[in-house]
Design a protein around this motif. Structure first.
Motif, mmCIF file in Angstrom:
data_model
loop_
_atom_site.group_PDB
_atom_site.id
_atom_site.type_symbol
_atom_site.label_atom_id
_atom_site.label_comp_id
_atom_site.label_asym_id
_atom_site.label_seq_id
_atom_site.Cartn_x
_atom_site.Cartn_y
_atom_site.Cartn_z
ATOM 1 N N ALA A 165 86.105 22.681 34.202
ATOM 2 C CA ALA A 165 85.251 23.591 33.431
ATOM 3 C C ALA A 165 85.262 24.923 34.178
ATOM 4 C CB ALA A 165 83.832 23.055 33.333
ATOM 5 N N LEU A 166 85.668 25.970 33.506
ATOM 6 C CA LEU A 166 85.734 27.305 34.095
ATOM 7 C C LEU A 166 84.522 28.096 33.634
ATOM 8 C CD1 LEU A 166 87.439 29.426 35.695
ATOM 9 C CD2 LEU A 166 88.438 30.059 33.483
ATOM 10 N N LEU A 167 83.726 28.570 34.601
ATOM 11 C CA LEU A 167 82.557 29.358 34.263
ATOM 12 C C LEU A 167 82.303 30.413 35.323
ATOM 13 C CD1 LEU A 167 79.362 27.335 35.050
ATOM 14 C CD2 LEU A 167 81.553 26.228 35.019
ATOM 15 N N SER A 168 81.528 31.409 34.968
ATOM 16 C CA SER A 168 81.214 32.497 35.891
ATOM 17 C C SER A 168 80.175 32.037 36.906
ATOM 18 C CB SER A 168 80.682 33.710 35.118
ATOM 19 O OG SER A 168 79.401 33.417 34.593
ATOM 20 N N ARG A 169 80.058 32.775 37.986
ATOM 21 C CA ARG A 169 79.052 32.474 39.004
ATOM 22 C C ARG A 169 77.649 32.570 38.398
ATOM 23 N NH1 ARG A 169 78.934 29.708 43.376
ATOM 24 N NH2 ARG A 169 80.880 30.654 44.005
ATOM 25 N N SER A 170 77.404 33.557 37.560
ATOM 26 C CA SER A 170 76.072 33.697 36.958
ATOM 27 C C SER A 170 75.761 32.521 36.036
ATOM 28 C CB SER A 170 75.930 35.035 36.233
ATOM 29 O OG SER A 170 76.873 35.141 35.198
ATOM 30 N N ASP A 171 76.749 32.025 35.297
ATOM 31 C CA ASP A 171 76.520 30.843 34.463
ATOM 32 C C ASP A 171 76.327 29.593 35.321
ATOM 33 O OD1 ASP A 171 76.477 32.119 32.013
ATOM 34 O OD2 ASP A 171 78.628 31.874 31.680
ATOM 35 N N PHE A 172 77.068 29.482 36.410
ATOM 36 C CA PHE A 172 76.881 28.379 37.358
ATOM 37 C C PHE A 172 75.440 28.361 37.862
ATOM 38 C CE2 PHE A 172 76.762 26.900 41.770
ATOM 39 C CZ PHE A 172 77.342 25.643 41.663
ATOM 40 N N ASN A 191 79.208 13.281 30.093
ATOM 41 C CA ASN A 191 80.547 13.824 30.310
ATOM 42 C C ASN A 191 80.520 14.724 31.528
ATOM 43 O OD1 ASN A 191 81.719 13.061 27.471
ATOM 44 N ND2 ASN A 191 79.714 13.953 27.134
ATOM 45 N N PHE A 192 81.655 14.890 32.169
ATOM 46 C CA PHE A 192 81.700 15.775 33.332
ATOM 47 C C PHE A 192 83.095 16.333 33.538
ATOM 48 C CE2 PHE A 192 82.666 11.537 34.817
ATOM 49 C CZ PHE A 192 83.712 11.717 35.692
ATOM 50 N N ARG A 193 83.138 17.504 34.161
ATOM 51 C CA ARG A 193 84.387 18.161 34.558
ATOM 52 C C ARG A 193 84.151 18.851 35.896
ATOM 53 N NH1 ARG A 193 85.242 15.737 30.581
ATOM 54 N NH2 ARG A 193 86.525 16.261 28.778
ATOM 55 N N LYS A 194 85.186 18.950 36.708
ATOM 56 C CA LYS A 194 85.128 19.681 37.965
ATOM 57 C C LYS A 194 84.959 21.167 37.654
ATOM 58 C CE LYS A 194 87.721 20.649 42.144
ATOM 59 N NZ LYS A 194 88.955 20.428 42.884
ATOM 60 N N ILE A 195 84.029 21.804 38.352
ATOM 61 C CA ILE A 195 83.728 23.216 38.098
ATOM 62 C C ILE A 195 84.685 24.119 38.869
ATOM 63 C CG2 ILE A 195 82.042 25.057 38.491
ATOM 64 C CD1 ILE A 195 79.841 23.065 37.869
ATOM 65 N N LEU A 196 85.224 25.095 38.162
ATOM 66 C CA LEU A 196 85.976 26.198 38.739
ATOM 67 C C LEU A 196 85.196 27.463 38.432
ATOM 68 C CD1 LEU A 196 89.592 25.304 37.539
ATOM 69 C CD2 LEU A 196 88.555 24.795 39.763
ATOM 70 N N ILE A 197 84.968 28.297 39.449
ATOM 71 C CA ILE A 197 84.219 29.546 39.264
ATOM 72 C C ILE A 197 85.206 30.675 39.010
ATOM 73 C CG2 ILE A 197 82.614 31.191 40.302
ATOM 74 C CD1 ILE A 197 81.317 28.491 39.801
ATOM 75 N N ALA A 198 85.010 31.377 37.905
ATOM 76 C CA ALA A 198 85.853 32.521 37.562
ATOM 77 C C ALA A 198 85.320 33.739 38.287
ATOM 78 C CB ALA A 198 85.837 32.759 36.057
#
Length: 107
Positions: free
Chosen positions: A31-38, A93-100
């Motif tokens: 899952a790719l998300l921004s630091r602010s969304d994280f 459900n789950f996915r490994k987080i990647l920070i954009a």
């Protein structure tokens, strides 16, 4: 549907802060998300949140409470409740987080 977070339609969703699902890119593993969304995700590394309904998201630091898991092997997971097989039940459900990296106006 396995790579989509459902829209929150339950009334309890009005009281739960989380990023917009449209801002998160998901594939079979990540899952790719921004630091602010994280930072908008609540952390549940040792439990699962109550108030179960489709589309509810949280983050989990996988391995945090496993004494055999080395700190370097821990990873953040995006978790969410999805559609269950039976009516009235949700899947987890789950996915490994990647920070954009977020773009700034600085040059």
């Amino acid at each position: 549907m396995k790579n989509q977070i459902p829209e929150v339609t339950h009334q309890l969703g009005k009281h739960w802060e989380q990023p917009q699902r449209e801002c998160i890119l998901i594939d079979d593993q990540h899952a790719l998300l921004s630091r602010s969304d994280f930072n908008k995700l609540s952390e549940y590394s040792s439990t699962i949140p109550s108030g179960v309904y489709e589309g509810k998201m949280w983050k989990r630091l996988d391995g945090l409470f496993d004494p055999l898991c080395k700190p370097c092997n821990r990873e953040w997971l995006l978790c969410w409740f999805g559609f269950g097989i039976d009516k009235g039940r949700c899947s987890i459900n789950f996915r490994k987080i990647l920070i954009a990296e977020e773009l700034t106006g600085a040059a």
